[in-house]
Design a protein around this motif. Structure first.
Motif, PDB file in Angstrom:
ATOM      1  N   ALA A  80      -1.869 -23.233   6.115  1.00 34.97           N
ATOM      2  CA  ALA A  80      -2.320 -22.256   7.095  1.00 34.97           C
ATOM      3  C   ALA A  80      -1.155 -21.434   7.629  1.00 34.97           C
ATOM      4  O   ALA A  80       0.000 -21.876   7.613  1.00 34.97           O
ATOM      5  N   ARG A  81      -1.500 -20.228   8.097  1.00 34.13           N
ATOM      6  CA  ARG A  81      -0.513 -19.399   8.774  1.00 34.13           C
ATOM      7  C   ARG A  81      -1.207 -18.540   9.807  1.00 34.13           C
ATOM      8  O   ARG A  81      -2.391 -18.205   9.661  1.00 34.13           O
ATOM      9  N   ILE A  82      -0.452 -18.205  10.839  1.00 35.17           N
ATOM     10  CA  ILE A  82      -0.955 -17.345  11.903  1.00 35.17           C
ATOM     11  C   ILE A  82      -0.056 -16.116  11.961  1.00 35.17           C
ATOM     12  O   ILE A  82       1.156 -16.234  12.158  1.00 35.17           O
ATOM     13  N   ASP A  83      -0.646 -14.951  11.758  1.00 33.06           N
ATOM     14  CA  ASP A  83       0.108 -13.704  11.756  1.00 33.06           C
ATOM     15  C   ASP A  83      -0.283 -12.837  12.943  1.00 33.06           C
ATOM     16  O   ASP A  83      -1.439 -12.840  13.383  1.00 33.06           O
ATOM     17  N   ASP A  84       0.697 -12.106  13.458  1.00 33.02           N
ATOM     18  CA  ASP A  84       0.458 -11.138  14.522  1.00 33.02           C
ATOM     19  C   ASP A  84      -0.361  -9.990  13.951  1.00 33.02           C
ATOM     20  O   ASP A  84       0.086  -9.267  13.056  1.00 33.02           O
ATOM     21  N   ALA A  85      -1.560  -9.795  14.453  1.00 30.73           N
ATOM     22  CA  ALA A  85      -2.467  -8.785  13.886  1.00 30.73           C
ATOM     23  C   ALA A  85      -1.962  -7.366  14.101  1.00 30.73           C
ATOM     24  O   ALA A  85      -2.335  -6.459  13.350  1.00 30.73           O
ATOM     25  N   ARG A  86      -1.130  -7.163  15.110  1.00 28.47           N
ATOM     26  CA  ARG A  86      -0.667  -5.809  15.407  1.00 28.47           C
ATOM     27  C   ARG A  86       0.669  -5.480  14.749  1.00 28.47           C
ATOM     28  O   ARG A  86       1.113  -4.329  14.803  1.00 28.47           O
ATOM     29  N   ARG A  87       1.317  -6.441  14.156  1.00 26.16           N
ATOM     30  CA  ARG A  87       2.584  -6.173  13.469  1.00 26.16           C
ATOM     31  C   ARG A  87       2.300  -5.514  12.122  1.00 26.16           C
ATOM     32  O   ARG A  87       1.477  -6.000  11.349  1.00 26.16           O
ATOM     33  N   LYS A  88       2.984  -4.425  11.841  1.00 27.58           N
ATOM     34  CA  LYS A  88       2.825  -3.757  10.562  1.00 27.58           C
ATOM     35  C   LYS A  88       3.733  -4.402   9.532  1.00 27.58           C
ATOM     36  O   LYS A  88       4.962  -4.391   9.699  1.00 27.58           O
ATOM     37  N   PRO A  89       3.179  -4.999   8.471  1.00 28.64           N
ATOM     38  CA  PRO A  89       4.019  -5.610   7.436  1.00 28.64           C
ATOM     39  C   PRO A  89       4.964  -4.594   6.808  1.00 28.64           C
ATOM     40  O   PRO A  89       4.663  -3.400   6.716  1.00 28.64           O
ATOM     41  N   ARG A  90       6.111  -5.083   6.362  1.00 28.46           N
ATOM     42  CA  ARG A  90       7.151  -4.234   5.785  1.00 28.46           C
ATOM     43  C   ARG A  90       7.050  -4.284   4.264  1.00 28.46           C
ATOM     44  O   ARG A  90       7.124  -5.355   3.653  1.00 28.46           O
ATOM     45  N   VAL A  91       6.872  -3.114   3.672  1.00 21.96           N
ATOM     46  CA  VAL A  91       6.575  -2.993   2.244  1.00 21.96           C
ATOM     47  C   VAL A  91       7.696  -2.224   1.549  1.00 21.96           C
ATOM     48  O   VAL A  91       8.126  -1.165   2.021  1.00 21.96           O
ATOM     49  N   MET A  92       8.158  -2.758   0.439  1.00 20.10           N
ATOM     50  CA  MET A  92       9.106  -2.054  -0.419  1.00 20.10           C
ATOM     51  C   MET A  92       8.383  -1.635  -1.688  1.00 20.10           C
ATOM     52  O   MET A  92       7.695  -2.452  -2.311  1.00 20.10           O
ATOM     53  N   ILE A  93       8.534  -0.361  -2.072  1.00 17.56           N
ATOM     54  CA  ILE A  93       7.865   0.157  -3.264  1.00 17.56           C
ATOM     55  C   ILE A  93       8.899   0.340  -4.371  1.00 17.56           C
ATOM     56  O   ILE A  93       9.975   0.903  -4.137  1.00 17.56           O
ATOM     57  N   LEU A 106       2.378   6.637  -0.288  1.00 17.66           N
ATOM     58  CA  LEU A 106       3.116   7.328   0.773  1.00 17.66           C
ATOM     59  C   LEU A 106       2.190   8.212   1.603  1.00 17.66           C
ATOM     60  O   LEU A 106       2.316   8.279   2.833  1.00 17.66           O
ATOM     61  N   PHE A 107       1.249   8.888   0.942  1.00 16.33           N
ATOM     62  CA  PHE A 107       0.293   9.710   1.681  1.00 16.33           C
ATOM     63  C   PHE A 107      -0.562   8.846   2.606  1.00 16.33           C
ATOM     64  O   PHE A 107      -0.788   9.199   3.772  1.00 16.33           O
ATOM     65  N   ARG A 108      -1.042   7.723   2.106  1.00 19.28           N
ATOM     66  CA  ARG A 108      -1.867   6.842   2.940  1.00 19.28           C
ATOM     67  C   ARG A 108      -1.056   6.287   4.109  1.00 19.28           C
ATOM     68  O   ARG A 108      -1.575   6.131   5.225  1.00 19.28           O
ATOM     69  N   TYR A 109       0.206   5.980   3.854  1.00 17.56           N
ATOM     70  CA  TYR A 109       1.100   5.502   4.909  1.00 17.56           C
ATOM     71  C   TYR A 109       1.294   6.572   5.977  1.00 17.56           C
ATOM     72  O   TYR A 109       1.137   6.311   7.171  1.00 17.56           O
ATOM     73  N   ARG A 110       1.619   7.790   5.568  1.00 16.39           N
ATOM     74  CA  ARG A 110       1.846   8.876   6.519  1.00 16.39           C
ATOM     75  C   ARG A 110       0.575   9.215   7.286  1.00 16.39           C
ATOM     76  O   ARG A 110       0.628   9.583   8.471  1.00 16.39           O
ATOM     77  N   SER A 111      -0.570   9.093   6.636  1.00 19.68           N
ATOM     78  CA  SER A 111      -1.851   9.434   7.274  1.00 19.68           C
ATOM     79  C   SER A 111      -2.370   8.341   8.196  1.00 19.68           C
ATOM     80  O   SER A 111      -3.389   8.538   8.860  1.00 19.68           O
ATOM     81  N   GLY A 112      -1.725   7.194   8.204  1.00 20.05           N
ATOM     82  CA  GLY A 112      -2.184   6.092   9.028  1.00 20.05           C
ATOM     83  C   GLY A 112      -3.289   5.271   8.399  1.00 20.05           C
ATOM     84  O   GLY A 112      -3.870   4.394   9.055  1.00 20.05           O
ATOM     85  N   LEU A 113      -3.589   5.547   7.135  1.00 20.24           N
ATOM     86  CA  LEU A 113      -4.636   4.790   6.440  1.00 20.24           C
ATOM     87  C   LEU A 113      -4.142   3.437   5.947  1.00 20.24           C
ATOM     88  O   LEU A 113      -4.944   2.543   5.670  1.00 20.24           O
ATOM     89  N   LEU A 114      -2.837   3.300   5.839  1.00 26.61           N
ATOM     90  CA  LEU A 114      -2.228   2.063   5.369  1.00 26.61           C
ATOM     91  C   LEU A 114      -1.301   1.559   6.470  1.00 26.61           C
ATOM     92  O   LEU A 114      -0.247   2.156   6.717  1.00 26.61           O
ATOM     93  N   PRO A 115      -1.678   0.493   7.169  1.00 28.50           N
ATOM     94  CA  PRO A 115      -0.912   0.034   8.338  1.00 28.50           C
ATOM     95  C   PRO A 115       0.341  -0.756   7.948  1.00 28.50           C
ATOM     96  O   PRO A 115       0.399  -1.981   8.069  1.00 28.50           O
ATOM     97  N   VAL A 116       1.363  -0.035   7.494  1.00 25.74           N
ATOM     98  CA  VAL A 116       2.590  -0.676   7.025  1.00 25.74           C
ATOM     99  C   VAL A 116       3.809   0.101   7.506  1.00 25.74           C
ATOM    100  O   VAL A 116       3.711   1.237   7.975  1.00 25.74           O
TER     101      VAL A 116
END
Length: 289
Positions: A80-93, A106-116
């Motif tokens: 099990a794990r408990i994650d902070d729901a409001r923390r945006k995970p850090r993604v490397m592409i 990148l477009f989804r990230y800039r548009s706020g569609l991808l919470p990262v």
């Protein structure tokens, strides 16, 4: 007043009372369940659960909540794990010379569609450094020559992992990164690296797969997003989709359609990962959508 919100994910041997004990624990610790999903797999005899909840009792600390749940998890053999729901995970592409998936993410990230957060883009080529700069994202060019020696490949991968560690990366996305990762790197990124590839019926390997598909007259083209493992393109599948094509379409049209499918499938997989909706079930996944 905004209460802290968390996402609990767990898997454990299936047994009576799991939902009761989890919900009871949360109620006893002043938490309110916002949404919940669960699944019992008769084949693996494992139980999977995802709970989004708010901690409404200020007297219960974050550390206390986690410590107390760890005791419950141990008593029920939970992973099990408990994650902070409001923390945006850090993604490397990571990307090579084909940029449609990178551009879409990148477009989804800039548009706020991808919470990262995206603190780094890594490539073995220089094609997309200007695109990265337009988003104010550091671009790391780590070249790897064709036919590079094992030592050169290890050195390049060590630099990649240094970027992963220094940027506290939660997820690595291979957005058409056309290099095979070593077994050592696959192990280091186990469960936190996602790849995208075409998935035709039948399947075509090698150069220009969409041209091969056109030659065979396929009627369906598609894409698969999966976790990266040392078994090339055979990691646990997260998402797939297909589009119907026909005889009137030329190879360029098939390629364009295929790239669109790849973008959508990869974006879904990344979004589900960062929303903590994917749980591993052996060689498969459970995805709570």
């Amino acid at each position: 007043m905004m209460h802290p919100e968390y996402i609990l994910t767990l898997s454990c041997p299936d047994q009576r009372g799991i939902v009761h004990r989890v919900s009871g624990f949360l109620a006893e610790h002043g938490c309110n369940i916002i949404d919940s999903a669960q699944f019992g797999d008769a084949q693996s005899q494992l139980f999977f659960m995802r709970v989004h909840f708010a901690a409404e009792d200020a007297s219960v600390s974050d550390a206390g909540l986690r410590s107390d749940f760890a005791a419950l998890a141990a008593s029920m053999q939970m992973n099990a794990r408990i994650d902070d729901a409001r923390r945006k995970p850090r993604v490397m592409i990571m990307v090579s010379k084909i940029g449609h998936c990178l551009n879409d993410l990148l477009f989804r990230y800039r548009s706020g569609l991808l919470p990262v957060e995206i603190p780094a883009i890594v490539s073995n080529h220089t094609e997309f450094y200007q695109l990265a700069a337009s988003y104010n994202i550091p671009f790391h060019h780590l070249p790897l020559a064709a036919g590079a020696s094992p030592d050169a490949k290890r050195a390049q991968e060590q630099r990649v992992m240094e970027i992963v560690e220094s940027n506290d990366i939660d997820l690595v996305v291979l957005a058409r990164y056309m290099q095979i990762l070593s077994p050592q790197m696959c192990e280091a990124l186990k469960g936190r690296a996602i790849n995208i590839h075409h998935s035709f019926l039948p399947s075509f390997k090698g150069a220009k797969p969409y041209y091969q598909a056109h030659e065979r007259g396929v009627k369906l083209i598609g894409a698969t997003a999966h976790f990266v493992t040392s078994d090339l393109d055979e990691g646990p599948i997260i998402e797939q989709d297909v589009e119907r094509v026909d005889h009137a379409m030329d190879p360029e049209t098939l390629t364009a359609i295929g790239r669109d499918v790849e973008c959508v499938v990869l974006a879904r997989a990344v979004k589900w990962f960062v929303e903590h909706r994917i749980l591993l079930n052996g060689h498969k996944t459970v995805v709570f959508k």
